[in-house]
Design a protein around this motif. Sequence first.
Motif, PDB file in Angstrom:
ATOM      1  N   THR A  65      -4.885   3.464  -4.900  1.00  0.00           N
ATOM      2  CA  THR A  65      -4.257   3.206  -3.644  1.00  0.00           C
ATOM      3  C   THR A  65      -4.793   3.611  -2.269  1.00  0.00           C
ATOM      4  O   THR A  65      -5.114   3.331  -1.257  1.00  0.00           O
ATOM      5  N   ASP A 121      -6.361   1.055   0.629  1.00  0.00           N
ATOM      6  CA  ASP A 121      -5.814   1.119   1.666  1.00  0.00           C
ATOM      7  C   ASP A 121      -6.906   1.779   2.681  1.00  0.00           C
ATOM      8  O   ASP A 121      -7.364   0.974   3.650  1.00  0.00           O
ATOM      9  N   THR A 181      -0.604   3.405   8.988  1.00  0.00           N
ATOM     10  CA  THR A 181       0.136   3.162   7.967  1.00  0.00           C
ATOM     11  C   THR A 181       1.516   3.162   7.708  1.00  0.00           C
ATOM     12  O   THR A 181       1.917   4.557   7.906  1.00  0.00           O
ATOM     13  N   VAL A 182       2.356   2.174   7.901  1.00  0.00           N
ATOM     14  CA  VAL A 182       3.677   2.480   7.272  1.00  0.00           C
ATOM     15  C   VAL A 182       4.321   2.358   5.898  1.00  0.00           C
ATOM     16  O   VAL A 182       4.991   3.269   5.739  1.00  0.00           O
ATOM     17  N   SER A 183       3.400   1.144   5.112  1.00  0.00           N
ATOM     18  CA  SER A 183       3.178   1.390   4.001  1.00  0.00           C
ATOM     19  C   SER A 183       2.766   1.059   2.184  1.00  0.00           C
ATOM     20  O   SER A 183       1.495  -0.049   3.359  1.00  0.00           O
ATOM     21  N   CYS A 184       2.522   1.079   1.400  1.00  0.00           N
ATOM     22  CA  CYS A 184       1.310   0.235   0.549  1.00  0.00           C
ATOM     23  C   CYS A 184       2.110   0.762  -0.747  1.00  0.00           C
ATOM     24  O   CYS A 184       2.447   1.885  -1.055  1.00  0.00           O
ATOM     25  N   THR A 185       1.428  -0.244  -1.173  1.00  0.00           N
ATOM     26  CA  THR A 185       2.220  -0.581  -2.347  1.00  0.00           C
ATOM     27  C   THR A 185       0.909  -1.059  -3.673  1.00  0.00           C
ATOM     28  O   THR A 185       0.170  -1.750  -2.784  1.00  0.00           O
ATOM     29  N   TYR A 218      -0.238  -7.175   8.334  1.00  0.00           N
ATOM     30  CA  TYR A 218      -0.113  -6.946   7.525  1.00  0.00           C
ATOM     31  C   TYR A 218      -0.795  -7.479   6.442  1.00  0.00           C
ATOM     32  O   TYR A 218      -1.609  -7.764   7.094  1.00  0.00           O
ATOM     33  N   ALA A 247       0.229  -4.103   2.390  1.00  0.00           N
ATOM     34  CA  ALA A 247       0.388  -2.243   3.643  1.00  0.00           C
ATOM     35  C   ALA A 247       0.606  -3.349   4.537  1.00  0.00           C
ATOM     36  O   ALA A 247       0.643  -4.410   4.388  1.00  0.00           O
ATOM     37  N   SER A 248       1.775  -2.732   5.027  1.00  0.00           N
ATOM     38  CA  SER A 248       1.732  -2.810   6.075  1.00  0.00           C
ATOM     39  C   SER A 248       0.976  -1.359   7.245  1.00  0.00           C
ATOM     40  O   SER A 248       1.475  -0.507   6.815  1.00  0.00           O
TER      41      SER A 248
END
Length: 149
Positions: A65, A69, A88-92, A119, A138-139
């Motif tokens: 991750t 990222d 970073t808002v989200s990272c899956t 995105y 990620a967003s």
Amino acid sequence: MHLYHAYVCMSYLNEIKNRGQKANPFFCLMGIEPESFGDGKARLSMAVRDDMKNGEGWLQGGLYTALGDEAIALAIYTLLSEGETIATVSCTTHFIRGVREGTIFADGTVVRKGRTMIYAEASITNAKDGNLLARCTASFIVRQGTGTG
């Protein structure tokens, strides 16, 4: 437009070009090497070390991750305009295969850059055989010249 942020973005890319890994303290800590970047893409490499492994001897998943990222962020930096910064808002991360040794690559790509959101995704692969190890999506939020948290 805030000139400091334009300077920060361009300065960071120039520092990566000129100093490589030494431009980013996290790169130094993890042994991450910038391989290439530009036009909304970036490639990083990282050698798997024993101190990065979990109790079963596999590369600890959080490092996939973190590497993904960082590759995504560097890809985004290549597309930022003057005064823009990101967070970073989200990272899956989807874990596909483990690795115990060798070098891995993270290839970050911007999927869509809007005015306020970006995105992007990264593929983590094994340098030895090119096998896909993990995929990150990620967003990021785009900030316009504020500089505060």
